[in-house]
Design an enzyme around this catalytic site. Structure first.
Site, PDB file in Angstrom:
ATOM      1  N   SER A 105       4.205  11.652   8.711  1.00  0.00           N
ATOM      2  CA  SER A 105       4.528  10.890   6.874  1.00  0.00           C
ATOM      3  C   SER A 105       3.371   9.765   6.928  1.00  0.00           C
ATOM      4  O   SER A 105       2.594   9.863   5.355  1.00  0.00           O
ATOM      5  CB  SER A 105       5.693  10.336   6.722  1.00  0.00           C
ATOM      6  OG  SER A 105       5.832   9.085   7.452  1.00  0.00           O
ATOM      7  N   GLU A 158       9.557  -0.761  -6.984  1.00  0.00           N
ATOM      8  CA  GLU A 158       9.394  -1.776  -5.744  1.00  0.00           C
ATOM      9  C   GLU A 158       9.060  -1.439  -4.947  1.00  0.00           C
ATOM     10  O   GLU A 158       8.608  -0.289  -4.916  1.00  0.00           O
ATOM     11  CB  GLU A 158      10.928  -1.599  -5.793  1.00  0.00           C
ATOM     12  CG  GLU A 158      11.156  -0.476  -4.561  1.00  0.00           C
ATOM     13  CD  GLU A 158      10.871   0.838  -5.081  1.00  0.00           C
ATOM     14  OE1 GLU A 158      11.011   0.873  -6.902  1.00  0.00           O
ATOM     15  OE2 GLU A 158      11.210   1.666  -4.617  1.00  0.00           O
ATOM     16  N   LYS A 214       3.117   8.711   0.571  1.00  0.00           N
ATOM     17  CA  LYS A 214       4.041   7.792  -1.579  1.00  0.00           C
ATOM     18  C   LYS A 214       3.248   8.415  -2.277  1.00  0.00           C
ATOM     19  O   LYS A 214       3.659   8.569  -3.148  1.00  0.00           O
ATOM     20  CB  LYS A 214       3.958   6.764  -1.172  1.00  0.00           C
ATOM     21  CG  LYS A 214       4.992   6.444   0.026  1.00  0.00           C
ATOM     22  CD  LYS A 214       6.016   5.295  -0.328  1.00  0.00           C
ATOM     23  CE  LYS A 214       6.792   5.436   0.827  1.00  0.00           C
ATOM     24  NZ  LYS A 214       6.919   4.677   2.140  1.00  0.00           N
TER      25      LYS A 214
HETATM   26  C1  LIG Z   1       7.572   4.131   2.869  1.00  0.00           C
HETATM   27  C2  LIG Z   1       7.613   5.200   3.896  1.00  0.00           C
HETATM   28  C3  LIG Z   1       8.576   5.892   4.573  1.00  0.00           C
HETATM   29  C4  LIG Z   1       9.947   5.909   4.531  1.00  0.00           C
HETATM   30  O1  LIG Z   1      10.027   7.040   3.335  1.00  0.00           O
HETATM   31  P1  LIG Z   1      10.772   8.123   2.688  1.00  0.00           P
HETATM   32  O2  LIG Z   1      11.081   7.906   1.987  1.00  0.00           O
HETATM   33  O3  LIG Z   1      12.323   8.220   3.790  1.00  0.00           O
HETATM   34  O4  LIG Z   1       9.924   8.949   3.491  1.00  0.00           O
HETATM   35  C5  LIG Z   1       7.943   7.130   5.921  1.00  0.00           C
HETATM   36  N1  LIG Z   1       6.632   7.300   6.341  1.00  0.00           N
HETATM   37  C6  LIG Z   1       5.634   6.000   5.912  1.00  0.00           C
HETATM   38  C7  LIG Z   1       4.324   6.508   6.287  1.00  0.00           C
HETATM   39  C8  LIG Z   1       6.268   5.388   4.835  1.00  0.00           C
HETATM   40  O5  LIG Z   1       5.001   5.022   4.119  1.00  0.00           O
END
Ligand SMILES: *Cc1c(COP(=O)(O)O)cnc(C)c1O
Length: 392
Positions: free
Chosen positions: A377, A111, A89
């Site tokens: 992610s 948000e 993020k």
């Molecule tokens: C917020 C988040 C997501 C989901 O958000 P996307 O916009 O779909 O990437 C996925 N993995 C992590 C670790 C997150 O913090």
């Protein structure tokens, strides 16, 4: 046909900017400014430097040997979990705050659901000395205590939202309401590839550093730019957009998107928007939305707070509608199992969201020489309680 955004802000039938009259001027200002700024040398220099020295990029592309042996192919993990603040993020919030400064804005709003985007936004606001207000559903404020404390420690204000089910959708509505009241001095940092045009395209571009690095790193390690598969989880779609961005129009690369099945797509306790959603408008974009027969948006459910959204980015809606992407639902139990598996095989504890991408591995039949790149992610530190509770 391109799967990237067109000049009107659409991906096929999806996207656009469906916004209240009062926001027209500031959304239009953003539409007219973002590309010039993102493509300017001055922006690129500052953004690249912060990604390197502050976030810790490039993130490694790690050949996961034991996981590869298990699934009978060559699996590489793109390690967004190693970024500062623990997920992908921050790539986006750094870019948007640099844009906000160049547009002369002084106040930042955002948000947040689980609080990850709230932390990433409060972090860059501390870094850039900007006023920061984070909208968060009251239910999430109670569930995500540590992230709330982090946001406050970083100097931002958390506003608990009591409308609706008091979760992400309601926090987003409240942030939009704030923006309507302060259109001239406030910049709204959206955390995923959702919202009115230009947000989905802007966030995709800011996350596209992920696939830019994959291309280089795969060429070094594997002697080719293109994997056979790219796999990512989708909530709103930003880590997936970043993972596929530079491959999206290359049909040699198969794209697999893992959405949250929750307790199962036929149980009513699910966040599998592509499997179950119908076309509608949510937070300024036309896309698939989980809704009832009257068009009322239904409450989604997933064990993972980051995937618990009743919409989906318009880019991904179009990839699914055009069959460019393979979309799989991964249920809570499959994701948790996959998280334990990665932890035991590779010594990496993934975020619950990322565990959904890992849970997709068992649903695909690979050939032994297939090269698979899967984006982790985020890291699992924030999810340890949930992992332990699930095991009980
Ligand atoms: C917020 C988040 C997501 C989901 O958000 P996307 O916009 O779909 O990437 C996925 N993995 C992590 C670790 C997150 O913090």
């Amino acid at each position: 046909m391109s799967f990237l955004v067109d000049k009107d802000g659409y991906y096929g039938d999806f996207g656009g900017a469906y916004i209240p009259e009062i926001l027209h001027k500031c959304v239009e200002e953003l539409q007219n400014t973002y590309l010039d700024v993102l493509q300017s040398e001055d922006f690129k220099r500052e953004y690249d430097r912060l990604l390197r020295d502050y976030v810790g990029r490039p993130s490694p592309l790690y050949r996961a040997h034991r996981l590869s042996r298990k699934y009978g192919c060559k699996i590489y993990l793109k390690r967004e979990d190693l970024n500062h603040t623990g997920a992908h993020k921050i790539n986006n919030t750094i870019g948007q705050i640099l844009l906000a400064r160049r547009m002369g804005k002084r106040r930042i709003i955002a948000e947040t659901g689980a609080g990850q985007h709230g932390v990433a936004t409060a972090t860059v606001c501390a870094l850039m000395d900007m006023e920061c207000v984070i909208y968060m559903g009251k239910t999430d404020v109670e569930r995500q205590h540590i992230n709330v404390e982090k946001i406050k420690m970083l100097g931002a204000t958390v506003v608990p939202v009591t409308g609706g089910n008091m979760t992400l959708k309601d926090a987003t509505n409240e942030a939009i309401r704030d923006w309507c009241c302060h259109p001239s001095d406030t910049f709204y940092i959206i955390g995923s590839t959702v919202g009115p045009h230009p947000y989905p395209d802007m966030v995709s571009r800011l996350q596209s550093v992920i696939s830019e690095e994959i291309k280089k790193q795969l060429a070094e390690q594997e002697g080719r730019h293109c994997p056979d598969y790219l796999i990512a989880c989708v909530g709103g779609g930003s880590n997936a957009a970043g993972t596929i961005y530079h491959y999206i129009n290359d049909n040699r690369v198969k794209i697999v998107l893992a959405e949250a099945g929750g307790k199962g797509t036929d149980t009513g306790m699910t966040a599998a928007t592509i499997a179950l959603g119908k076309q509608g408008i949510i937070h300024g974009a036309r896309t698939y939305v989980i809704q009832n027969e009257d068009g009322q948006i239904e409450e989604p459910y997933s064990i993972s707070a980051g995937l618990d959204y009743p919409g989906i980015g318009p880019m991904h809606a179009n990839l699914a509608a055009q069959k460019r992407a393979i979309v799989l639902s991964v249920n809570d139990d499959e994701a948790v199992r996959a998280a334990y598996e990665l932890t035991r095989l590779e010594g990496i504890i993934p975020a619950l969201e990322s565990a959904h991408a890992l849970g997709a591995l068992g649903k695909i039949s690979f050939k032994p020489d297939d090269v698979v790149v899967l984006t982790v992610s985020g890291r699992g530190d924030k999810d340890i309680e949930t992992y332990l509770d699930f095991e009980k």
